[in-house]
Design a protein around this motif. Structure first.
Motif, PDB file in Angstrom:
ATOM      1  N   PHE A 293       2.205   4.044   6.109  1.00 39.91           N
ATOM      2  CA  PHE A 293       2.169   2.632   5.717  1.00 39.91           C
ATOM      3  C   PHE A 293       3.553   1.989   5.878  1.00 39.91           C
ATOM      4  CE2 PHE A 293      -1.606   3.839   2.988  1.00 39.91           C
ATOM      5  CZ  PHE A 293      -2.522   3.114   3.731  1.00 39.91           C
ATOM      6  N   GLU A 294       4.590   2.748   5.530  1.00 42.22           N
ATOM      7  CA  GLU A 294       5.949   2.219   5.635  1.00 42.22           C
ATOM      8  C   GLU A 294       6.298   1.916   7.083  1.00 42.22           C
ATOM      9  OE1 GLU A 294      10.221   2.156   6.251  1.00 42.22           O
ATOM     10  OE2 GLU A 294       8.846   3.691   6.989  1.00 42.22           O
TER      11      GLU A 294
ATOM     12  N   MET B 103       0.810  -1.213   0.000  1.00 40.13           N
ATOM     13  CA  MET B 103       0.000   0.000   0.000  1.00 40.13           C
ATOM     14  C   MET B 103       0.847   1.268   0.000  1.00 40.13           C
ATOM     15  SD  MET B 103      -3.229  -0.956   2.488  1.00 40.13           S
ATOM     16  CE  MET B 103      -4.112   0.538   2.053  1.00 40.13           C
ATOM     17  N   SER B 104       2.076   1.186   0.473  1.00 40.16           N
ATOM     18  CA  SER B 104       2.938   2.369   0.489  1.00 40.16           C
ATOM     19  C   SER B 104       3.435   2.738  -0.904  1.00 40.16           C
ATOM     20  CB  SER B 104       4.144   2.136   1.406  1.00 40.16           C
ATOM     21  OG  SER B 104       4.990   1.130   0.899  1.00 40.16           O
ATOM     22  N   THR B 105       3.138   1.904  -1.907  1.00 40.44           N
ATOM     23  CA  THR B 105       3.534   2.227  -3.284  1.00 40.44           C
ATOM     24  C   THR B 105       2.465   3.056  -4.004  1.00 40.44           C
ATOM     25  OG1 THR B 105       2.550   0.200  -4.214  1.00 40.44           O
ATOM     26  CG2 THR B 105       4.822   0.064  -3.424  1.00 40.44           C
TER      27      THR B 105
ATOM     28  N   TYR C 285       9.094  -1.323  -2.703  1.00 38.34           N
ATOM     29  CA  TYR C 285       8.179  -1.679  -1.617  1.00 38.34           C
ATOM     30  C   TYR C 285       7.163  -2.753  -2.017  1.00 38.34           C
ATOM     31  CZ  TYR C 285      10.148   2.260   0.879  1.00 38.34           C
ATOM     32  OH  TYR C 285      11.016   3.110   1.518  1.00 38.34           O
ATOM     33  N   GLY C 286       6.818  -2.821  -3.284  1.00 38.62           N
ATOM     34  CA  GLY C 286       5.909  -3.864  -3.737  1.00 38.62           C
ATOM     35  C   GLY C 286       6.534  -5.243  -3.631  1.00 38.62           C
ATOM     36  N   VAL C 287       7.782  -5.358  -4.083  1.00 34.62           N
ATOM     37  CA  VAL C 287       8.499  -6.639  -3.992  1.00 34.62           C
ATOM     38  C   VAL C 287       8.790  -6.976  -2.532  1.00 34.62           C
ATOM     39  CG1 VAL C 287      10.594  -7.871  -4.664  1.00 34.62           C
ATOM     40  CG2 VAL C 287       9.468  -6.352  -6.296  1.00 34.62           C
ATOM     41  N   PHE C 288       9.080  -5.946  -1.726  1.00 36.52           N
ATOM     42  CA  PHE C 288       9.255  -6.187  -0.287  1.00 36.52           C
ATOM     43  C   PHE C 288       8.027  -6.906   0.283  1.00 36.52           C
ATOM     44  CE2 PHE C 288      12.211  -2.305   0.603  1.00 36.52           C
ATOM     45  CZ  PHE C 288      13.227  -2.957  -0.066  1.00 36.52           C
ATOM     46  N   GLY C 289       6.846  -6.369  -0.027  1.00 34.75           N
ATOM     47  CA  GLY C 289       5.616  -6.940   0.504  1.00 34.75           C
ATOM     48  C   GLY C 289       5.374  -8.368   0.054  1.00 34.75           C
TER      49      GLY C 289
END
Length: 540
Positions: A435-436, A420-422, A496-500
């Motif tokens: 979100f982060e 969501m932070s993206t 951040y998407g790949v992190f999630g």
């Protein structure tokens, strides 16, 4: 935490002090140690605190590149400043300087003529400005951080079993790891170029690799089973303090050189090593597993109130076969033992899969803060502060958490908030840092549960090696995070998407592990195997 009297009273009613073991059965090593150690007293508590302080220096070296390797702020120089005594500028050049004020990104700087911009502060503030790396590829600028994590990987692989299988033990591994990490960090402060700097970062990461594992295992083996989870969380508090100290140190040196940050973090570590060498006791569990009875008795006598004669009696009546393999000096014996049995290799594979996803987020989030439109000092401070409630939650509820449920739950929460932070546009831009922070808080809580869970899943004879391999998987995820951070400068989802996705998918493997809440620690593979069988005789 109790005083010495209740501990002594409890011990006097146990097999530690009984001349004949109850029910004519020889007590196991694990039960003997648990009864002799008791729960916790002030000596054990202070020992655990001193051991856990090592996490402060571990955190500082882990995240120090957030400031030392950052791209400093810069500004455009006005036309009146760069014209030569009022001489006219070419129209094309004038247009470039006009465009300068419209954007101050990394790419804008490299498209401007030399002399049309300047650093806001000293050029020695960062390695990027001092060595003129602002227009180099992301591979070059991210090389030191990647080399540090590569050093952690190699160090974790080659040093992970020394605390279990060699004569060094937990205490000496902690001492030498901190000592050589601080010395290599001192040398880093005098690096003449990016290449030597990167090599020294590799060496620092190599020796840093086993600090967390040696500290956590040693501290948890000095207290009873009801306190080991809480004592483990003390290390996480110390790690947070170390992380939180970095913005303060960097801010204090914001007008000087990045080299001073390394001096401020490495010199105190040298003094800490002296304290470890003088005051810290070796794990009595490890000493007994290695067959060092006299040293184990001295260690137990130091941290507990049991008399030496009673300690001799208790240890002499323990199950004889539990002392086996103490003469074996094969450094990779512990790893062989882990891989030879189906249940232990399965647990190790699952825990390492979870660790990889955790590492991508746990190390990647702080490194990627430069990609957010937020003040770097504040964002790092907020991230460090988010570890405090994470450690507090773990400290208060670790005895209530079902490990195999809590771990996947926090991983999924971190995954959702990271993705969501993206989202960008309007109000979403202002909510990104929120979100982060929630995502990082959840990742920190997951990591705390993860390392405690790992120490409970494996017996003493392989515990340090298993935890080292688990942390090795975390570091491997961390080694990939700088590449994702670099890719995320143009597309936040690649960061951040790949992190999630990584932490979400990895965390789900926790449901396939056995529950360890409230269980006593085992000391041998056979003891763990027998305890791990359910009513049907199936090992879980």
């Amino acid at each position: 935490m109790g005083d010495s009297s209740p501990l002594l009273s409890e011990a006097n009613n146990s097999s530690c002090d009984s001349e004949t073991p109850p029910n004519n059965h020889l007590p196991s090593l694990g039960s003997t140690i648990e009864k002799c150690i008791g729960e916790i007293n002030w000596c054990q508590f202070l020992q655990a605190i001193l051991i856990s302080v090592s996490w402060i220096f571990d955190a500082q070296q882990t995240f120090i590149t957030v400031f030392t390797d950052a791209l400093p702020s810069w500004h455009c120089i006005g036309e009146h400043q760069i014209s030569n005594n009022g001489s006219r500028l070419l129209d094309s050049t004038r247009e470039i300087w006009k465009d300068c004020s419209l954007g101050t990104s990394f790419n804008d700087m490299c498209n401007l003529p030399i002399g049309s911009w300047s650093w806001d502060g000293s050029a020695e503030l960062s390695i990027i400005s001092e060595w003129a790396l602002e227009c180099e590829s992301s591979f070059i600028t991210g090389l030191p951080a990647s080399m540090f994590f590569m050093g952690c990987l190699v160090g974790g692989l080659f040093l992970s079993t020394l605390a279990d299988s060699s004569s060094l033990g937990r205490k000496n591994m902690l001492f030498f790891s901190c000592l050589f990490m601080s010395l290599s960090s001192l040398l880093t402060a005098v690096s003449p170029n990016i290449w030597i700097y990167s090599c020294l970062k590799f060496i620092t990461g190599f020796f840093r690799a086993t600090i967390g594992t040696s500290s956590l295992v040693l501290a948890s083996e000095l207290v009873g089973k009801h306190w080991r989870g809480k004592i483990g969380v003390v290390g996480f508090f110390c790690f947070t303090i170390g992380f939180l100290s970095l913005p303060a140190i960097a801010y204090a040196n914001r007008t000087t050189s990045w080299r001073h940050i390394y001096l401020w973090t490495s010199i105190p570590t040298l003094f800490y090593c002296i304290l470890v060498k003088i005051f810290v006791q070796e794990s009595p569990r490890w000493l007994l597993v290695r067959g060092k009875k006299e040293e184990a008795i001295n260690s137990l006598k130091y941290i507990s109130s049991i008399t030496q004669s009673n300690l001799h009696l208790a240890i002499d009546t323990m199950t004889p076969q539990e002392e086996g393999n103490n003469s074996n000096v094969d450094l990779f014996l512990a790893l062989k033992m882990l891989c030879q049995r189906k249940w232990s290799s399965r647990r190790l594979l699952l825990i390492m899969t979870i660790g990889f996803g955790l590492g991508v987020v746990y190390y990647g989030m702080p490194l990627g803060l430069g990609n957010l439109s937020f003040n770097l000092y504040l964002s790092v401070t907020f991230n460090a502060l988010s570890e405090l409630p994470s450690s507090l939650v773990t400290f208060l509820f670790i005895d209530k958490f079902r490990r195999r449920i809590a771990l996947p739950m926090f991983c999924m929460l971190s995954a959702v908030c990271s993705v969501m932070s993206t989202i960008e546009g309007g109000l979403w831009n202002k909510m990104q840092i929120g979100f982060e922070l929630v995502s990082f808080f959840s990742a920190c809580t997951s990591f705390s549960i993860y390392v405690i869970y790992t120490t409970e899943l494996f017996p003493t004879c392989v515990r340090n090696s298993a935890l080292s391999m688990a942390r090795l998987a975390v570091v491997f995820g961390g080694a990939l995070s700088p590449l994702l951070v670099a890719a995320g400068r143009g597309n936040k989802f690649l960061c951040y998407g790949v992190f999630g996705l990584s932490i979400g998918i990895g965390g789900m493997f926790g449901v396939f592990l056995p529950e360890t809440k409230g269980r006593a620690l085992c000391d041998t593979m056979d003891e763990e195997e027998n305890k791990g069988k359910d009513a049907c005789g199936i090992l879980v």
